[in-house]
Scaffold this motif. Structure first.
Motif, PDB file in Angstrom:
ATOM      1  N   ARG A   1       0.833  -1.211   0.000  1.00 61.81           N
ATOM      2  CA  ARG A   1       0.000   0.000   0.000  1.00 61.81           C
ATOM      3  C   ARG A   1       0.866   1.258   0.000  1.00 61.81           C
ATOM      4  N   LEU A   2       1.931   1.253   0.792  1.00 62.53           N
ATOM      5  CA  LEU A   2       2.835   2.409   0.815  1.00 62.53           C
ATOM      6  C   LEU A   2       3.491   2.625  -0.550  1.00 62.53           C
ATOM      7  N   SER A   3       3.872   1.542  -1.206  1.00 64.81           N
ATOM      8  CA  SER A   3       4.489   1.654  -2.533  1.00 64.81           C
ATOM      9  C   SER A   3       3.502   2.188  -3.564  1.00 64.81           C
ATOM     10  N   ARG A   4       2.240   1.806  -3.444  1.00 63.49           N
ATOM     11  CA  ARG A   4       1.234   2.366  -4.356  1.00 63.49           C
ATOM     12  C   ARG A   4       1.063   3.866  -4.133  1.00 63.49           C
ATOM     13  N   LEU A   5       1.167   4.300  -2.878  1.00 61.69           N
ATOM     14  CA  LEU A   5       1.021   5.717  -2.556  1.00 61.69           C
ATOM     15  C   LEU A   5       2.251   6.529  -2.917  1.00 61.69           C
ATOM     16  N   PHE A   6       3.440   6.000  -2.618  1.00 65.77           N
ATOM     17  CA  PHE A   6       4.652   6.818  -2.656  1.00 65.77           C
ATOM     18  C   PHE A   6       5.708   6.365  -3.649  1.00 65.77           C
ATOM     19  N   GLY A   7       5.525   5.213  -4.282  1.00 64.75           N
ATOM     20  CA  GLY A   7       6.529   4.701  -5.211  1.00 64.75           C
ATOM     21  C   GLY A   7       7.284   3.540  -4.582  1.00 64.75           C
ATOM     22  N   PRO A   8       8.158   2.923  -5.371  1.00 67.02           N
ATOM     23  CA  PRO A   8       8.890   1.759  -4.867  1.00 67.02           C
ATOM     24  C   PRO A   8       9.838   2.118  -3.720  1.00 67.02           C
ATOM     25  N   VAL A   9       9.988   1.181  -2.799  1.00 67.67           N
ATOM     26  CA  VAL A   9      10.955   1.324  -1.711  1.00 67.67           C
ATOM     27  C   VAL A   9      12.354   1.247  -2.313  1.00 67.67           C
ATOM     28  N   ASP A  10      13.212   2.209  -1.957  1.00 66.61           N
ATOM     29  CA  ASP A  10      14.593   2.140  -2.437  1.00 66.61           C
ATOM     30  C   ASP A  10      15.605   2.055  -1.295  1.00 66.61           C
ATOM     31  N   PHE A  11      15.117   2.045  -0.053  1.00 64.43           N
ATOM     32  CA  PHE A  11      15.971   1.791   1.106  1.00 64.43           C
ATOM     33  C   PHE A  11      15.112   1.193   2.208  1.00 64.43           C
ATOM     34  N   LYS A  12      15.661   0.168   2.863  1.00 66.02           N
ATOM     35  CA  LYS A  12      14.990  -0.469   3.998  1.00 66.02           C
ATOM     36  C   LYS A  12      16.063  -0.810   5.016  1.00 66.02           C
ATOM     37  N   SER A  13      15.902  -0.275   6.222  1.00 69.81           N
ATOM     38  CA  SER A  13      16.859  -0.596   7.288  1.00 69.81           C
ATOM     39  C   SER A  13      16.527  -1.973   7.860  1.00 69.81           C
ATOM     40  N   PRO A  14      17.470  -2.550   8.581  1.00 75.76           N
ATOM     41  CA  PRO A  14      17.101  -3.724   9.376  1.00 75.76           C
ATOM     42  C   PRO A  14      16.208  -3.266  10.524  1.00 75.76           C
ATOM     43  N   PHE A  15      15.664  -4.196  11.260  1.00 77.63           N
ATOM     44  CA  PHE A  15      14.889  -3.844  12.448  1.00 77.63           C
ATOM     45  C   PHE A  15      15.810  -3.203  13.479  1.00 77.63           C
ATOM     46  N   ILE A  16      15.304  -2.146  14.124  1.00 77.40           N
ATOM     47  CA  ILE A  16      16.054  -1.411  15.140  1.00 77.40           C
ATOM     48  C   ILE A  16      15.206  -1.414  16.403  1.00 77.40           C
ATOM     49  N   LEU A  17      15.731  -1.962  17.482  1.00 76.04           N
ATOM     50  CA  LEU A  17      15.003  -2.023  18.742  1.00 76.04           C
ATOM     51  C   LEU A  17      14.859  -0.622  19.326  1.00 76.04           C
ATOM     52  N   LEU A  18      13.629  -0.232  19.665  1.00 77.27           N
ATOM     53  CA  LEU A  18      13.369   1.075  20.282  1.00 77.27           C
ATOM     54  C   LEU A  18      13.610   0.950  21.785  1.00 77.27           C
ATOM     55  N   THR A  19      14.664   1.593  22.267  1.00 77.84           N
ATOM     56  CA  THR A  19      15.024   1.515  23.687  1.00 77.84           C
ATOM     57  C   THR A  19      15.055   2.884  24.362  1.00 77.84           C
ATOM     58  N   GLU A  20      14.958   3.949  23.599  1.00 79.76           N
ATOM     59  CA  GLU A  20      15.143   5.301  24.141  1.00 79.76           C
ATOM     60  C   GLU A  20      13.912   5.863  24.839  1.00 79.76           C
ATOM     61  N   THR A  21      12.761   5.256  24.631  1.00 76.25           N
ATOM     62  CA  THR A  21      11.523   5.744  25.239  1.00 76.25           C
ATOM     63  C   THR A  21      10.553   4.588  25.423  1.00 76.25           C
ATOM     64  N   ASP A  22       9.654   4.749  26.374  1.00 73.93           N
ATOM     65  CA  ASP A  22       8.568   3.778  26.531  1.00 73.93           C
ATOM     66  C   ASP A  22       7.225   4.407  26.163  1.00 73.93           C
ATOM     67  N   TYR A  23       7.267   5.539  25.494  1.00 77.35           N
ATOM     68  CA  TYR A  23       6.083   6.320  25.146  1.00 77.35           C
ATOM     69  C   TYR A  23       5.022   5.491  24.417  1.00 77.35           C
ATOM     70  N   TYR A  24       5.446   4.587  23.542  1.00 80.17           N
ATOM     71  CA  TYR A  24       4.512   3.832  22.700  1.00 80.17           C
ATOM     72  C   TYR A  24       4.144   2.460  23.273  1.00 80.17           C
TER      73      TYR A  24
END
Length: 176
Positions: free
Chosen positions: A31-54
């Motif tokens: 769906r994102l690619s249909r909206l914005f175009g093909p993905v040309d960069f994808k990071s690996p998964f990054i663990l969120l450790t700096e906040t517990d806000y979410y």
């Protein structure tokens, strides 16, 4: 006297936070690619450790993945992009909680600007209820955080990927 100039387009940046990637990843990326175009960069998964806000809304552990898209985007499209990502978040709600958090932004050579629906002292109103958050600046050859930069965006683990994204963007500009 200054003479107005239309800026060069920027690189569309999207950070996705979730603890339940297996429930939506492939479908959402289509769906994102249909909206914005093909993905040309994808990071690996990054663990969120700096906040517990979410944590309460998204669950734990929360993993981030950063994406960019092709083609480049006119900078004045940021409100439209944020509204589109908000709509996607709403479509995937489960028991009134988001399955993921989508943080779109734009990267011109000089800065990372994230879109938000929340006002604050350093944010500039754009349009349609959307504000620009100047999150990081690029100066003296590297990303520099500001007093209000979110701790996760100020981290070296995020800046590492932003360096790659900015280099890719600069190379893309030379080809257009």
């Amino acid at each position: 006297m200054s003479h107005p100039e239309i800026p060069r387009p920027g690189k569309l940046f999207l950070s996705i936070l979730s603890s339940r990637w297996d429930f939506f990843q492939e479908e959402l990326l289509c769906r994102l690619s249909r909206l914005f175009g093909p993905v040309d960069f994808k990071s690996p998964f990054i663990l969120l450790t700096e906040t517990d806000y979410y944590n309460r809304e998204l669950g734990t552990p929360i993993l981030r993945r950063i994406y960019t898209f092709h083609p480049l985007v006119e900078l004045n499209r940021l409100p439209e992009i944020k509204l589109a990502t908000n709509k996607l978040e709403e479509e995937y709600l489960q028991n009134t909680k988001r399955l993921f958090n989508l943080d779109p932004g734009l990267i011109p050579l000089e800065r990372l600007v994230l879109a938000t629906g929340k006002n604050f002292t350093h944010r500039i109103y754009l349009d349609q209820g959307i504000w620009a958050d100047l999150t990081l600046i690029f100066t003296r050859g590297d990303w520099v955080d500001l007093p209000w930069t979110f701790p996760d965006y100020a981290s070296e683990k995020i800046k590492t990927y932003l360096r790659t994204i900015r280099t890719n963007y600069r190379n893309q500009l030379t080809k257009t």
